[in-house]
Design an enzyme around this catalytic site. Structure first.
Site, PDB file in Angstrom:
ATOM      1  N   TYR A 142       0.837  -1.207   0.000  1.00  0.00           N
ATOM      2  CA  TYR A 142       0.000   0.000   0.000  1.00  0.00           C
ATOM      3  C   TYR A 142       0.872   1.257   0.000  1.00  0.00           C
ATOM      4  CZ  TYR A 142      -3.782  -3.236   1.345  1.00  0.00           C
ATOM      5  OH  TYR A 142      -4.683  -4.268   1.396  1.00  0.00           O
ATOM      6  N   ARG A 187     -16.765   9.579   9.660  1.00  0.00           N
ATOM      7  CA  ARG A 187     -17.226   8.207   9.441  1.00  0.00           C
ATOM      8  C   ARG A 187     -16.679   7.236  10.486  1.00  0.00           C
ATOM      9  NH1 ARG A 187     -16.769   8.242   2.874  1.00  0.00           N
ATOM     10  NH2 ARG A 187     -18.914   8.934   2.504  1.00  0.00           N
ATOM     11  N   ASN A 199     -18.810   4.005  11.532  1.00  0.00           N
ATOM     12  CA  ASN A 199     -18.372   2.633  11.262  1.00  0.00           C
ATOM     13  C   ASN A 199     -18.208   1.835  12.554  1.00  0.00           C
ATOM     14  OD1 ASN A 199     -18.472   3.426   8.628  1.00  0.00           O
ATOM     15  ND2 ASN A 199     -16.274   3.320   8.244  1.00  0.00           N
TER      16      ASN A 199
HETATM   17  N1  LIG Z   1      -6.131  -8.492   0.735  1.00  0.00           N
HETATM   18  C1  LIG Z   1      -6.476  -7.772  -0.307  1.00  0.00           C
HETATM   19  O1  LIG Z   1      -6.200  -8.124  -1.463  1.00  0.00           O
HETATM   20  C2  LIG Z   1      -7.253  -6.499  -0.078  1.00  0.00           C
HETATM   21  C3  LIG Z   1      -7.886  -5.876  -1.169  1.00  0.00           C
HETATM   22  C4  LIG Z   1      -8.609  -4.723  -0.917  1.00  0.00           C
HETATM   23  C5  LIG Z   1      -8.691  -4.196   0.367  1.00  0.00           C
HETATM   24  N2  LIG Z   1      -8.038  -4.806   1.404  1.00  0.00           N
HETATM   25  C6  LIG Z   1      -8.085  -4.254   2.781  1.00  0.00           C
HETATM   26  O2  LIG Z   1      -9.447  -4.052   3.136  1.00  0.00           O
HETATM   27  C7  LIG Z   1      -9.655  -2.693   3.492  1.00  0.00           C
HETATM   28  C8  LIG Z   1     -11.065  -2.257   3.140  1.00  0.00           C
HETATM   29  O3  LIG Z   1     -11.336  -2.407   1.765  1.00  0.00           O
HETATM   30  P1  LIG Z   1     -11.409  -1.186   0.731  1.00  0.00           P
HETATM   31  O4  LIG Z   1     -10.613  -0.068   1.225  1.00  0.00           O
HETATM   32  O5  LIG Z   1     -11.120  -1.783  -0.599  1.00  0.00           O
HETATM   33  O6  LIG Z   1     -12.954  -0.813   0.672  1.00  0.00           O
HETATM   34  P2  LIG Z   1     -14.140  -0.541   1.724  1.00  0.00           P
HETATM   35  O7  LIG Z   1     -13.660  -0.516   3.105  1.00  0.00           O
HETATM   36  O8  LIG Z   1     -15.229  -1.455   1.335  1.00  0.00           O
HETATM   37  O9  LIG Z   1     -14.594   0.905   1.274  1.00  0.00           O
HETATM   38  C9  LIG Z   1     -13.781   2.032   1.437  1.00  0.00           C
HETATM   39  C10 LIG Z   1     -14.473   3.194   0.747  1.00  0.00           C
HETATM   40  O10 LIG Z   1     -15.745   3.423   1.353  1.00  0.00           O
HETATM   41  C11 LIG Z   1     -15.806   4.758   1.861  1.00  0.00           C
HETATM   42  N3  LIG Z   1     -16.473   4.687   3.177  1.00  0.00           N
HETATM   43  C12 LIG Z   1     -15.947   4.337   4.366  1.00  0.00           C
HETATM   44  N4  LIG Z   1     -16.887   4.327   5.331  1.00  0.00           N
HETATM   45  C13 LIG Z   1     -18.039   4.700   4.735  1.00  0.00           C
HETATM   46  C14 LIG Z   1     -19.355   4.878   5.192  1.00  0.00           C
HETATM   47  N5  LIG Z   1     -19.684   4.683   6.462  1.00  0.00           N
HETATM   48  N6  LIG Z   1     -20.305   5.259   4.291  1.00  0.00           N
HETATM   49  C15 LIG Z   1     -19.991   5.473   2.993  1.00  0.00           C
HETATM   50  N7  LIG Z   1     -18.750   5.295   2.490  1.00  0.00           N
HETATM   51  C16 LIG Z   1     -17.787   4.919   3.357  1.00  0.00           C
HETATM   52  C17 LIG Z   1     -14.382   5.239   1.962  1.00  0.00           C
HETATM   53  O11 LIG Z   1     -14.299   6.614   1.710  1.00  0.00           O
HETATM   54  P3  LIG Z   1     -13.485   7.601   2.700  1.00  0.00           P
HETATM   55  O12 LIG Z   1     -12.141   6.981   2.930  1.00  0.00           O
HETATM   56  O13 LIG Z   1     -13.438   8.847   1.913  1.00  0.00           O
HETATM   57  O14 LIG Z   1     -14.289   7.681   3.946  1.00  0.00           O
HETATM   58  C18 LIG Z   1     -13.688   4.473   0.828  1.00  0.00           C
HETATM   59  O15 LIG Z   1     -13.869   5.142  -0.398  1.00  0.00           O
HETATM   60  C19 LIG Z   1      -8.560  -1.964   2.701  1.00  0.00           C
HETATM   61  O16 LIG Z   1      -8.367  -0.646   3.149  1.00  0.00           O
HETATM   62  C20 LIG Z   1      -7.397  -2.899   2.914  1.00  0.00           C
HETATM   63  O17 LIG Z   1      -6.844  -2.715   4.217  1.00  0.00           O
HETATM   64  C21 LIG Z   1      -7.336  -5.968   1.197  1.00  0.00           C
END
Ligand SMILES: NC(=O)c1ccc[n+]([C@@H]2O[C@H](COP(=O)([O-])OP(=O)(O)OC[C@H]3O[C@@H](n4cnc5c(N)ncnc54)[C@H](OP(=O)(O)O)[C@@H]3O)[C@@H](O)[C@H]2O)c1
Length: 278
Positions: A53, A242, A246
């Protein structure tokens, strides 16, 4: 905070914080650090990051967020598959620890399957575990066939978790991978539980359920991912407002009617589908 139980009986937080896309620009660093700290204060003490990351930038943000409170945090990082050889893992882990400003990881994951033999990767994880450099190890983006292969290796049963794409529009793992993990007393870790803040959060079903609970669609998505007691979920936000939203989602108990409504709009597949991956 809700917990899940690892194979040795240790309980860890079920709701944590993701860090993908953090650490990319200096201008956002202070906000990102403040967000992670506020999340820790609200009980989201599991933090998920990776060497990949922001080219190590996310780990540097995490270091500043956990400074002075390392022992409160269950710290997760990931080695990229091209580095998952015996020598590569030792080197990557040392570099992650340096960026994170700590002497150990609580959980170290193989980010996705790669070309290095799994047996070599497991042996390298086990050496780090024996040295106390990592407490647990696991994998990410492994489908059920690879999990079975892993479990059959020497020490393979020590795998603590599989971090996978899992949310109401990505329910493929319910067909076989989730039952397999439950049978092996292994919690899964759901990534992108908010569907990355996109189409999922515009779901009319989530909106209707959110209204009944005086909650938001995002909270309902998080509560849904926590519903079975065997899932760790790691939503990411970099928006201070948020954080309480959350964190409070862990207190929402979805009713059988809520779950049925989600089931009707976001049904799980009836046959095997390949594990989705971002
Ligand atoms: N192992 C892997 O291959 C892999 C792949 C992907 C992700 N991950 C891990 O999983 C974590 C989470 O997944 P992700 O970041 O892909 O997506 P996510 O957590 O599903 O979504 C994050 C997005 O949602 C927004 N958000 C956060 N809280 C919200 C709420 N209450 N209401 C509306 N929108 C909201 C955030 O915007 P803001 O930031 O602007 O609030 C951001 O754009 C990652 O950060 C990473 O640590 C791992």
């Amino acid at each position: 905070m809700k917990t899940v139980t690892l194979h040795d009986g240790r309980k860890i937080p079920a709701l944590g914080q993701g860090t993908w896309q953090m650490g990319e620009t200096a201008a956002k660093a202070e906000t990102e650090i403040a967000v992670l700290r506020a999340g820790i204060e609200r009980g989201m003490t599991l933090i998920d990051t990776a060497e990949m990351y922001a080219g190590g930038g996310a780990e540097r943000i995490v270091a500043r967020a956990i400074e002075g409170q390392r022992e409160r945090v269950f710290l997760v990082s990931k080695v990229s598959p091209q580095n998952a050889s015996a020598a590569g893992i030792a080197k990557s882990c040392a570099a992650s620890l340096k960026r994170l400003g700590t002497d150990h990881l609580d959980l170290y994951l193989l980010h996705w399957p790669g070309r290095h033999p799994l047996e070599e990767t497991v042996a390298a994880f086990e050496r780090l575990r024996a040295a106390g450099t990592i407490r647990y190890w696991g994998v990410s983006n492994f489908d059920v066939d690879l999990m079975a292969e892993l479990a059959a290796l020497p020490q393979g049963a020590r795998c603590a978790t599989d971090q996978i794409l899992y949310h109401p529009d990505e329910r493929g793992p319910e067909f076989d991978l989730l039952p397999w993990c439950r049978n092996h007393k292994m919690p899964i870790m759901a990534y992108s539980p908010l569907g990355q803040g996109g189409r999922l959060l515009r779901s009319p079903a989530l909106a209707a359920i959110a209204r009944r609970h005086r909650a938001t669609p995002g909270q309902i998505a998080i509560a849904w991912s926590l519903r079975d007691g065997n899932t760790i979920t790691i939503p990411k936000t970099a928006t201070p407002e948020r954080v309480p939203e959350n964190a409070d989602a862990a207190n929402i108990a979805l009713t059988p009617d809520d779950l049925a409504e989600i089931e009707a709009t976001h049904p799980p597949p009836r046959r095997k589908t390949r594990l989705g991956m971002l």
